[in-house]
Design a protein around this motif. Sequence first.
Motif, PDB file in Angstrom:
ATOM      1  N   ASP A  60      21.666  -2.743   4.102  1.00  0.00           N
ATOM      2  CA  ASP A  60      22.038  -3.568   2.716  1.00  0.00           C
ATOM      3  C   ASP A  60      20.878  -2.570   2.163  1.00  0.00           C
ATOM      4  O   ASP A  60      22.228  -1.795   1.068  1.00  0.00           O
ATOM      5  CB  ASP A  60      22.464  -4.275   3.220  1.00  0.00           C
ATOM      6  N   GLY A  61      19.780  -2.126   2.311  1.00  0.00           N
ATOM      7  CA  GLY A  61      19.327  -1.355   1.541  1.00  0.00           C
ATOM      8  C   GLY A  61      19.194  -0.203   1.646  1.00  0.00           C
ATOM      9  O   GLY A  61      19.116   0.335   0.481  1.00  0.00           O
ATOM     10  N   SER A  62      19.650   0.179   2.827  1.00  0.00           N
ATOM     11  CA  SER A  62      20.014   1.677   3.019  1.00  0.00           C
ATOM     12  C   SER A  62      21.196   2.107   1.687  1.00  0.00           C
ATOM     13  O   SER A  62      21.076   2.744   1.258  1.00  0.00           O
ATOM     14  CB  SER A  62      19.921   2.733   3.790  1.00  0.00           C
ATOM     15  N   ALA A  63      22.062   1.215   1.685  1.00  0.00           N
ATOM     16  CA  ALA A  63      23.480   1.419   1.032  1.00  0.00           C
ATOM     17  C   ALA A  63      23.296   1.476  -0.466  1.00  0.00           C
ATOM     18  O   ALA A  63      23.840   1.961  -1.610  1.00  0.00           O
ATOM     19  CB  ALA A  63      24.439   0.342   1.333  1.00  0.00           C
ATOM     20  N   ALA A  64      22.368   0.158  -0.596  1.00  0.00           N
ATOM     21  CA  ALA A  64      21.625   0.015  -2.442  1.00  0.00           C
ATOM     22  C   ALA A  64      20.901   1.230  -2.491  1.00  0.00           C
ATOM     23  O   ALA A  64      20.877   1.776  -3.909  1.00  0.00           O
ATOM     24  CB  ALA A  64      20.846  -0.904  -2.197  1.00  0.00           C
ATOM     25  N   LEU A  65      20.426   1.895  -1.652  1.00  0.00           N
ATOM     26  CA  LEU A  65      19.725   2.867  -2.408  1.00  0.00           C
ATOM     27  C   LEU A  65      20.284   4.471  -2.266  1.00  0.00           C
ATOM     28  O   LEU A  65      20.627   5.130  -3.065  1.00  0.00           O
ATOM     29  CB  LEU A  65      18.480   3.883  -1.419  1.00  0.00           C
ATOM     30  N   ALA A  66      21.653   4.747  -1.735  1.00  0.00           N
ATOM     31  CA  ALA A  66      22.528   5.410  -1.603  1.00  0.00           C
ATOM     32  C   ALA A  66      23.204   5.157  -3.087  1.00  0.00           C
ATOM     33  O   ALA A  66      23.593   6.238  -3.780  1.00  0.00           O
ATOM     34  CB  ALA A  66      23.041   5.492  -0.493  1.00  0.00           C
ATOM     35  N   ALA A  67      23.775   4.225  -3.534  1.00  0.00           N
ATOM     36  CA  ALA A  67      24.061   3.951  -4.141  1.00  0.00           C
ATOM     37  C   ALA A  67      23.301   3.651  -5.531  1.00  0.00           C
ATOM     38  O   ALA A  67      23.435   4.572  -6.721  1.00  0.00           O
ATOM     39  CB  ALA A  67      24.693   2.830  -4.768  1.00  0.00           C
ATOM     40  N   LEU A  68      22.383   4.147  -5.900  1.00  0.00           N
ATOM     41  CA  LEU A  68      20.673   4.786  -6.477  1.00  0.00           C
ATOM     42  C   LEU A  68      20.433   6.195  -6.351  1.00  0.00           C
ATOM     43  O   LEU A  68      20.166   6.571  -7.905  1.00  0.00           O
ATOM     44  CB  LEU A  68      19.809   3.885  -6.792  1.00  0.00           C
ATOM     45  N   GLY A  69      22.057   6.654  -5.660  1.00  0.00           N
ATOM     46  CA  GLY A  69      21.011   8.070  -5.355  1.00  0.00           C
ATOM     47  C   GLY A  69      19.755   8.476  -5.367  1.00  0.00           C
ATOM     48  O   GLY A  69      19.168  10.037  -4.868  1.00  0.00           O
TER      49      GLY A  69
END
Length: 128
Positions: A60-69
């Motif tokens: 979840d954390g890495s997906a959220a960071l990736a979505a933020l670029g």
Amino acid sequence: MRMSLAAIAVVAGLSAAHAAAETPQGHLVGVEMAQARLHEAAQQRDTNLATLDAFVTSPDGSAALAALGVDAGRVRGSLATLNDGELQELASRVTALETDPVAGALTRRQWMWVAAVAVAVLIIVLVS
């Protein structure tokens, strides 16, 4: 007159030295106590770093960071540059998220986004 002033100065100096020698040790921090506090602070820092690293590497954390670029690897590499207070604040937020994911009206995924934004912004601002 000079002799009496000199005698008074000597007596006052000796009295002050004697009083300083009798000062209770309760006001001073011993070497063992200082080392114990430094050790506790280092352990707390390691715990906070591990908490934040686990968040950044979580799905979840890495997906959220990736979505933020934001590159999760860059964030992980920058965690160690944060001071103890910043690490404590972010780790407590991540811990609160993990222990009470439905705090307030936000879902767990929304809290992950909030935490990811907070971590990313803080690290980017401090490293830049």
